[in-house]
Write a protein that holds these residues in place. Sequence first.
Motif, PDB file in Angstrom:
ATOM      1  N   GLU A  71       0.821  -1.218   0.000  1.00  0.00           N
ATOM      2  CA  GLU A  71       0.000   0.000   0.000  1.00  0.00           C
ATOM      3  C   GLU A  71       0.856   1.270   0.000  1.00  0.00           C
ATOM      4  N   MET A  72       2.170   1.107  -0.026  1.00  0.00           N
ATOM      5  CA  MET A  72       3.077   2.260  -0.027  1.00  0.00           C
ATOM      6  C   MET A  72       3.663   2.474  -1.407  1.00  0.00           C
ATOM      7  N   GLU A  73       3.968   3.737  -1.677  1.00  0.00           N
ATOM      8  CA  GLU A  73       4.621   4.056  -2.943  1.00  0.00           C
ATOM      9  C   GLU A  73       5.654   5.149  -2.719  1.00  0.00           C
ATOM     10  N   PHE A  74       6.782   4.977  -3.373  1.00  0.00           N
ATOM     11  CA  PHE A  74       7.902   5.901  -3.277  1.00  0.00           C
ATOM     12  C   PHE A  74       7.601   7.169  -4.059  1.00  0.00           C
ATOM     13  N   SER A  75       7.795   8.308  -3.422  1.00  0.00           N
ATOM     14  CA  SER A  75       7.656   9.596  -4.101  1.00  0.00           C
ATOM     15  C   SER A  75       8.977   9.919  -4.776  1.00  0.00           C
ATOM     16  N   ILE A  76       8.935  10.068  -6.073  1.00  0.00           N
ATOM     17  CA  ILE A  76      10.148  10.371  -6.826  1.00  0.00           C
ATOM     18  C   ILE A  76      10.394  11.870  -6.752  1.00  0.00           C
ATOM     19  N   SER A  77      11.505  12.235  -6.129  1.00  0.00           N
ATOM     20  CA  SER A  77      11.862  13.646  -5.981  1.00  0.00           C
ATOM     21  C   SER A  77      12.383  14.203  -7.298  1.00  0.00           C
ATOM     22  N   ALA A  78      12.227  15.497  -7.446  1.00  0.00           N
ATOM     23  CA  ALA A  78      12.809  16.206  -8.581  1.00  0.00           C
ATOM     24  C   ALA A  78      14.168  16.750  -8.148  1.00  0.00           C
ATOM     25  N   THR A  79      15.107  16.810  -9.085  1.00  0.00           N
ATOM     26  CA  THR A  79      16.420  17.379  -8.790  1.00  0.00           C
ATOM     27  C   THR A  79      17.012  18.024 -10.039  1.00  0.00           C
ATOM     28  N   SER A  80      17.920  18.949  -9.793  1.00  0.00           N
ATOM     29  CA  SER A  80      18.633  19.574 -10.910  1.00  0.00           C
ATOM     30  C   SER A  80      20.067  19.057 -11.014  1.00  0.00           C
ATOM     31  N   ARG A  81      20.436  18.083 -10.189  1.00  0.00           N
ATOM     32  CA  ARG A  81      21.774  17.522 -10.305  1.00  0.00           C
ATOM     33  C   ARG A  81      21.794  16.464 -11.404  1.00  0.00           C
ATOM     34  N   ALA A  82      22.980  16.148 -11.868  1.00  0.00           N
ATOM     35  CA  ALA A  82      23.129  15.126 -12.903  1.00  0.00           C
ATOM     36  C   ALA A  82      22.933  13.742 -12.294  1.00  0.00           C
ATOM     37  N   PRO A  83      22.453  12.780 -13.086  1.00  0.00           N
ATOM     38  CA  PRO A  83      22.340  11.406 -12.577  1.00  0.00           C
ATOM     39  C   PRO A  83      23.700  10.857 -12.157  1.00  0.00           C
ATOM     40  N   ARG A  84      23.688  10.021 -11.082  1.00  0.00           N
ATOM     41  CA  ARG A  84      24.898   9.349 -10.611  1.00  0.00           C
ATOM     42  C   ARG A  84      24.802   7.873 -10.949  1.00  0.00           C
ATOM     43  N   GLY A  85      25.919   7.293 -11.325  1.00  0.00           N
ATOM     44  CA  GLY A  85      25.956   5.852 -11.568  1.00  0.00           C
ATOM     45  C   GLY A  85      24.922   5.436 -12.598  1.00  0.00           C
ATOM     46  N   THR A  86      24.043   4.509 -12.208  1.00  0.00           N
ATOM     47  CA  THR A  86      23.040   3.973 -13.135  1.00  0.00           C
ATOM     48  C   THR A  86      21.661   4.600 -12.936  1.00  0.00           C
ATOM     49  N   GLU A  87      21.579   5.737 -12.240  1.00  0.00           N
ATOM     50  CA  GLU A  87      20.294   6.387 -12.002  1.00  0.00           C
ATOM     51  C   GLU A  87      19.603   6.721 -13.322  1.00  0.00           C
TER      52      GLU A  87
END
Length: 189
Positions: free
Chosen positions: A29-45
């Motif tokens: 019943e839970m869901e992750f809230s995807i945050s917004a960011t202005s940084r570049a992706p790290r690794g495999t993000e």
Amino acid sequence: MSHKVIIFSAPSGSGKSTIVNHVLPLHPEMEFSISATSRAPRGTEQDGVEYLFYSADIFRKLVEMDKFVEYEEVYTDKFYGTLKSEVNRIWSKGHVIIFDVDVKGGVSLKKYFGDNAMSVFIQAPSVEVLRERLIKRGTDSMEAIEDRVAKAAEEMTYAPKFDRILVNDDLQTAFTEVEKMVDDFLAVE
């Protein structure tokens, strides 16, 4: 269970994402809230999975358009925030929102959601342990790691502003403690 949120905050390297990723599969019943960011992706993000990636200019435009529940310029031109549309998307499914945010964002979200929120501050046993964890992660330069470690000392002063403090010294113990915290919060109507 409608409109409940659980906020996890911590200095970088405290194990916040590891703990969130442990809790999520235990509660459909839970869901992750995807945050917004202005940084570049790290690794495999990937965009839309770990974060919603925007340029700093687009992020600022979204701020001007009042699209955020909360946002913070954590580092120069490195914004993080929670989009109102993400909150509405999750609540429209009747799900509980899980936030994985920086400490200032955590304090702002708790103020915004009040009693519908449980805020959890995840704390590493020491700043040196944080440094070691960030180095082992292998996604940042040494300069970025030292910036994060310096910021961690200030962020640790925010712990008393949270409903719960979880010391992540032993991961299995932290998992057991966080499971109880979440179960107890969800049981309250």
